[in-house]
Design an enzyme around this catalytic site. Structure first.
Site, mmCIF file in Angstrom:
data_model
loop_
_atom_site.group_PDB
_atom_site.id
_atom_site.type_symbol
_atom_site.label_atom_id
_atom_site.label_comp_id
_atom_site.label_asym_id
_atom_site.label_seq_id
_atom_site.Cartn_x
_atom_site.Cartn_y
_atom_site.Cartn_z
ATOM 1 N N ARG A 122 0.813 -1.235 0.000
ATOM 2 C CA ARG A 122 0.000 0.000 0.000
ATOM 3 C C ARG A 122 0.842 1.278 0.000
ATOM 4 N NH1 ARG A 122 -3.225 -2.947 3.812
ATOM 5 N NH2 ARG A 122 -4.914 -3.976 2.688
ATOM 6 N N LYS A 144 2.974 11.719 -10.780
ATOM 7 C CA LYS A 144 2.052 10.929 -11.603
ATOM 8 C C LYS A 144 2.756 9.628 -11.945
ATOM 9 C CE LYS A 144 -1.170 14.013 -13.981
ATOM 10 N NZ LYS A 144 -1.612 14.556 -15.277
ATOM 11 N N GLU A 186 8.636 18.328 -24.443
ATOM 12 C CA GLU A 186 8.086 18.751 -23.146
ATOM 13 C C GLU A 186 8.732 20.072 -22.704
ATOM 14 O OE1 GLU A 186 5.499 17.130 -21.922
ATOM 15 O OE2 GLU A 186 5.767 14.948 -21.992
ATOM 16 N N LYS A 230 7.722 22.774 -13.585
ATOM 17 C CA LYS A 230 6.908 21.633 -13.142
ATOM 18 C C LYS A 230 6.694 21.705 -11.632
ATOM 19 C CE LYS A 230 5.272 17.190 -13.765
ATOM 20 N NZ LYS A 230 5.217 15.969 -14.525
ATOM 21 N N GLU A 240 -4.143 17.657 -9.717
ATOM 22 C CA GLU A 240 -4.811 18.091 -10.950
ATOM 23 C C GLU A 240 -6.286 18.432 -10.747
ATOM 24 O OE1 GLU A 240 -3.303 16.055 -14.526
ATOM 25 O OE2 GLU A 240 -5.299 16.324 -15.372
ATOM 26 N N ARG A 244 -2.998 22.192 -12.767
ATOM 27 C CA ARG A 244 -2.045 21.183 -13.269
ATOM 28 C C ARG A 244 -2.412 20.670 -14.653
ATOM 29 N NH1 ARG A 244 1.026 16.199 -10.123
ATOM 30 N NH2 ARG A 244 2.073 15.471 -12.006
ATOM 31 N N ASN A 248 -0.805 19.188 -19.530
ATOM 32 C CA ASN A 248 -1.304 18.292 -20.561
ATOM 33 C C ASN A 248 -1.348 18.976 -21.934
ATOM 34 O OD1 ASN A 248 -3.471 15.612 -20.678
ATOM 35 N ND2 ASN A 248 -1.992 15.778 -19.028
ATOM 36 N N HIS A 251 -1.135 17.050 -25.168
ATOM 37 C CA HIS A 251 -1.304 15.633 -24.825
ATOM 38 C C HIS A 251 -2.664 15.071 -25.232
ATOM 39 C CE1 HIS A 251 2.292 16.485 -22.562
ATOM 40 N NE2 HIS A 251 2.379 15.252 -22.103
ATOM 41 N N HIS A 255 -1.880 11.827 -26.807
ATOM 42 C CA HIS A 255 -2.205 10.509 -26.245
ATOM 43 C C HIS A 255 -3.025 9.675 -27.229
ATOM 44 C CE1 HIS A 255 -1.569 11.522 -21.683
ATOM 45 N NE2 HIS A 255 -0.450 11.365 -22.346
ATOM 46 N N HIS A 268 6.398 9.230 -26.996
ATOM 47 C CA HIS A 268 5.568 10.200 -26.275
ATOM 48 C C HIS A 268 5.889 11.645 -26.680
ATOM 49 C CE1 HIS A 268 3.140 11.858 -23.063
ATOM 50 N NE2 HIS A 268 4.169 12.562 -22.637
HETATM 51 N N1 LIG Z 1 4.707 10.922 -14.869
HETATM 52 C C1 LIG Z 1 4.747 12.017 -15.601
HETATM 53 O O1 LIG Z 1 4.480 13.121 -15.144
HETATM 54 C C2 LIG Z 1 5.161 11.895 -17.028
HETATM 55 C C3 LIG Z 1 5.524 13.045 -17.751
HETATM 56 C C4 LIG Z 1 5.926 12.900 -19.068
HETATM 57 C C5 LIG Z 1 5.991 11.650 -19.651
HETATM 58 N N2 LIG Z 1 5.668 10.558 -18.922
HETATM 59 C C6 LIG Z 1 5.794 9.220 -19.506
HETATM 60 O O2 LIG Z 1 7.168 8.999 -19.796
HETATM 61 C C7 LIG Z 1 7.278 8.077 -20.870
HETATM 62 C C8 LIG Z 1 8.248 8.599 -21.902
HETATM 63 O O3 LIG Z 1 9.509 8.714 -21.287
HETATM 64 P P1 LIG Z 1 10.835 8.720 -22.161
HETATM 65 O O4 LIG Z 1 10.699 9.652 -23.299
HETATM 66 O O5 LIG Z 1 11.949 8.872 -21.214
HETATM 67 O O6 LIG Z 1 10.836 7.283 -22.822
HETATM 68 P P2 LIG Z 1 11.519 5.908 -22.355
HETATM 69 O O7 LIG Z 1 11.484 5.739 -20.930
HETATM 70 O O8 LIG Z 1 10.919 4.854 -23.219
HETATM 71 O O9 LIG Z 1 13.032 6.130 -22.783
HETATM 72 C C9 LIG Z 1 13.313 6.328 -24.151
HETATM 73 C C10 LIG Z 1 14.432 5.404 -24.629
HETATM 74 O O10 LIG Z 1 15.662 5.979 -24.253
HETATM 75 C C11 LIG Z 1 16.474 5.005 -23.602
HETATM 76 N N3 LIG Z 1 17.298 5.742 -22.646
HETATM 77 C C12 LIG Z 1 16.856 6.496 -21.627
HETATM 78 N N4 LIG Z 1 17.888 7.100 -21.016
HETATM 79 C C13 LIG Z 1 18.996 6.701 -21.657
HETATM 80 C C14 LIG Z 1 20.375 7.005 -21.514
HETATM 81 N N5 LIG Z 1 20.828 7.884 -20.638
HETATM 82 N N6 LIG Z 1 21.246 6.369 -22.333
HETATM 83 C C15 LIG Z 1 20.799 5.500 -23.283
HETATM 84 N N7 LIG Z 1 19.527 5.209 -23.492
HETATM 85 C C16 LIG Z 1 18.623 5.806 -22.678
HETATM 86 C C17 LIG Z 1 15.487 4.042 -22.999
HETATM 87 O O11 LIG Z 1 16.087 2.784 -22.810
HETATM 88 C C18 LIG Z 1 14.409 3.996 -24.062
HETATM 89 O O12 LIG Z 1 14.757 3.080 -25.066
HETATM 90 C C19 LIG Z 1 5.887 7.882 -21.411
HETATM 91 O O13 LIG Z 1 5.371 6.670 -20.960
HETATM 92 C C20 LIG Z 1 5.108 9.044 -20.824
HETATM 93 O O14 LIG Z 1 3.756 8.745 -20.692
HETATM 94 C C21 LIG Z 1 5.249 10.659 -17.629
HETATM 95 O O1 LIG Z 2 2.512 15.899 -14.723
HETATM 96 C C1 LIG Z 2 1.483 16.170 -15.366
HETATM 97 O O2 LIG Z 2 0.444 16.542 -14.814
HETATM 98 C C2 LIG Z 2 1.470 16.041 -16.839
HETATM 99 O O3 LIG Z 2 0.434 16.171 -17.450
HETATM 100 C C3 LIG Z 2 2.779 15.786 -17.514
HETATM 101 C C4 LIG Z 2 2.664 15.109 -18.857
HETATM 102 O O4 LIG Z 2 3.815 15.469 -19.584
HETATM 103 C C5 LIG Z 2 2.665 13.582 -18.755
HETATM 104 O O5 LIG Z 2 2.765 13.031 -20.021
HETATM 105 C C6 LIG Z 2 1.511 12.986 -17.989
HETATM 106 O O6 LIG Z 2 1.708 11.607 -17.748
HETATM 107 C C7 LIG Z 2 0.205 13.097 -18.696
HETATM 108 O O7 LIG Z 2 -0.777 13.039 -17.741
HETATM 109 P P1 LIG Z 2 -2.076 12.151 -17.865
HETATM 110 O O8 LIG Z 2 -2.763 12.368 -16.568
HETATM 111 O O9 LIG Z 2 -2.836 12.686 -19.022
HETATM 112 O O10 LIG Z 2 -1.622 10.755 -18.083
HETATM 113 ZN ZN LIG Z 3 4.018 14.243 -21.317
#
Ligand SMILES: NC(=O)c1ccc[n+]([C@@H]2O[C@H](COP(=O)([O-])OP(=O)(O)OC[C@H]3O[C@@H](n4cnc5c(N)ncnc54)[C@H](O)[C@@H]3O)[C@@H](O)[C@H]2O)c1
Ligand SMILES: O=C(O)C(=O)C[C@@H](O)[C@H](O)[C@H](O)COP(=O)(O)O
Ligand SMILES: [Zn+2]
Length: 364
Positions: A122, A144, A186, A230, A240, A244, A248, A251, A255, A268
């Site tokens: 949990r 998130k 981003e 951020k 959100e 917040r 998006n 997005h 998405h 992404h």
């Molecule tokens: N939680 C949030 O607020 C938030 C915000 C934005 C995006 N996201 C999520 O993040 C994801 C996208 O993240 P991403 O663009 O990092 O993609 P990813 O995690 O798939 O990484 C992209 C690629 O780069 C490689 N890589 C990463 N760092 C590296 C390094 N230093 N050296 C060599 N290779 C490396 C990874 O192995 C992968 O193949 C999506 O799922 C998106 O929904 C979440």
């Molecule tokens: O942190 C947030 O809030 C964002 O919206 C950041 C976005 O870049 C990210 O891709 C996020 O995961 C999208 O939010 P979601 O709630 O639509 O999945």
């Molecule tokens: Zn994003």
């Protein structure tokens, strides 16, 4: 390069530490954040090969008992099955409520590790060590976490803030160029919705398509201003309820593109870039911001060499349909984040299907 950005929230606070070669201090900084005992390090094969040893050595030397879970790379593995794998390793190594999960990777590893930590017993602590530009400026911050559902992006998840975000910009040296560009999407987002000064800096830069063309000073500003943006937004609206949602920007259509292409061919950041082109054009069509602003946004996206057109395999009806499963839908109405001026955005449910259709038709 060393900067500390605090994230202040009603229930907790944590630091975003930006430090060149900081990965070697992961163990001591985790201990300084009050953590002790067992750590589960989660990564993917390529990242673990480059940086796993440094992380493991630092944690072990600081007295942590470390286990590891290396998951396949790629958005298509951001699933509940991967969460079960992390939980199985947590079970095998007897992770306790006082234990910590550490995400060493891009946003995919970060979102999954955060969700695994949010749900194990949990909720146990998670520390984010982002290795992609996108994860450094966005995914690692703000809590998130989650995974995709075949019907839609990030539909399963939880808010779970990290205890620490450790950004070591030197790891970007191995990041593939396509992933650097994805992260820039981003960064551009923050320039449009929050930080006019950052937008101007991006406008003035000569090339933004590869890390090697970005000066150390500009990279530092990109990281600092993006993380601060951020942190500012999240600290005002952690879950959100209102503000917040501007994070998006790009997005809503982004998405839809990701889920309709099966989380494979368009990453992404690329989807967000195309989504921002569409959102800018929608805002201009609705007389919310001028054509000149849409053109300036497009010029930066083009300078980053991100795609600006929709994948030819998609059709507009499928996109309109996918928009209906967006998390921002309220009382059945799709809500869009639209720019008002450079540095400010709003959320509206006044975008009609006709407007969306007319803009998307120009984007093939
Ligand atoms: N939680 C949030 O607020 C938030 C915000 C934005 C995006 N996201 C999520 O993040 C994801 C996208 O993240 P991403 O663009 O990092 O993609 P990813 O995690 O798939 O990484 C992209 C690629 O780069 C490689 N890589 C990463 N760092 C590296 C390094 N230093 N050296 C060599 N290779 C490396 C990874 O192995 C992968 O193949 C999506 O799922 C998106 O929904 C979440
Ligand atoms: O942190 C947030 O809030 C964002 O919206 C950041 C976005 O870049 C990210 O891709 C996020 O995961 C999208 O939010 P979601 O709630 O639509 O999945
Ligand atoms: Zn994003």
């Amino acid at each position: 390069m060393k900067t500390v950005i605090p994230v202040e929230l009603p229930q907790t606070q944590y630091d975003i530490k930006i430090a060149t070669d900081g990965l070697q201090y992961l163990g001591p900084w985790l201990a300084a954040a009050g953590k002790a005992g067992k750590v589960l390090l989660v990564s993917n094969p390529a990242i673990f090969q480059h940086y796993g040893e440094t992380a493991l050595t630092s944690l072990t030397e600081a007295g942590f008992e470390v286990s590891q879970c290396v998951l396949p790379a790629g958005e298509q593995y951001k699933t509940l099955q991967s969460i079960e794998k992390i939980h199985s390793v947590a079970f095998d190594h007897h992770l306790e409520r006082s234990s910590t999960m550490v995400a060493l990777g891009g946003g995919v590893i970060g979102d999954m590790t955060g969700f695994a930590a949010a749900t194990w017993l949990r909720g146990i602590a998670v520390v984010q060590v982002p290795t992609s530009l996108l994860a450094m400026v966005d995914a690692a911050i703000g809590g998130k976490t989650g995974v995709n559902h075949p019907q839609g992006k990030n539909l399963i998840g939880a808010f779970h803030q990290p205890s620490l975000v450790l950004i070591d910009p030197s790891v970007l040296s191995t990041l593939p160029e396509r992933e650097f560009r994805a992260g820039m999407a981003e960064v551009i987002k923050y320039g449009i919705i929050w930080h006019e000064g950052l937008f101007h800096q991006l406008e003035q830069a000569e090339r933004l398509d590869q890390l090697c063309f970005v000066s150390e000073a500009l990279l530092h500003d990109i990281l600092k201003h993006s993380c601060q943006a951020k942190a500012d937004v999240v600290s005002q609206d952690e879950k959100e309820a209102g503000l917040r949602a501007i994070l998006n920007y790009g997005h809503t259509i982004g998405h839809a593109i990701e889920s309709l292409t099966g989380y494979k061919s368009v990453n992404h950041g690329e989807a967000v870039g195309i989504g921002m082109v569409a959102a800018g054009a929608i805002a201009t069509t609705m007389d919310l911001w001028p054509q000149t602003a849409t053109d300036r946004q497009l010029a930066i996206i083009q300078k980053t060499n991100l795609p600006t057109k929709l994948p030819a395999t998609l059709n507009i009806d499928a996109i309109l349909n996918a928009l209906r499963s967006d998390k921002k839908v309220k009382s059945g109405k799709v809500r869009f984040v639209l720019p008002k001026r450079i540095g400010e955005a709003c959320v509206t449910d006044q975008v009609t299907d006709d407007v969306i259709r007319s803009v998307l038709e120009t984007m093939f």
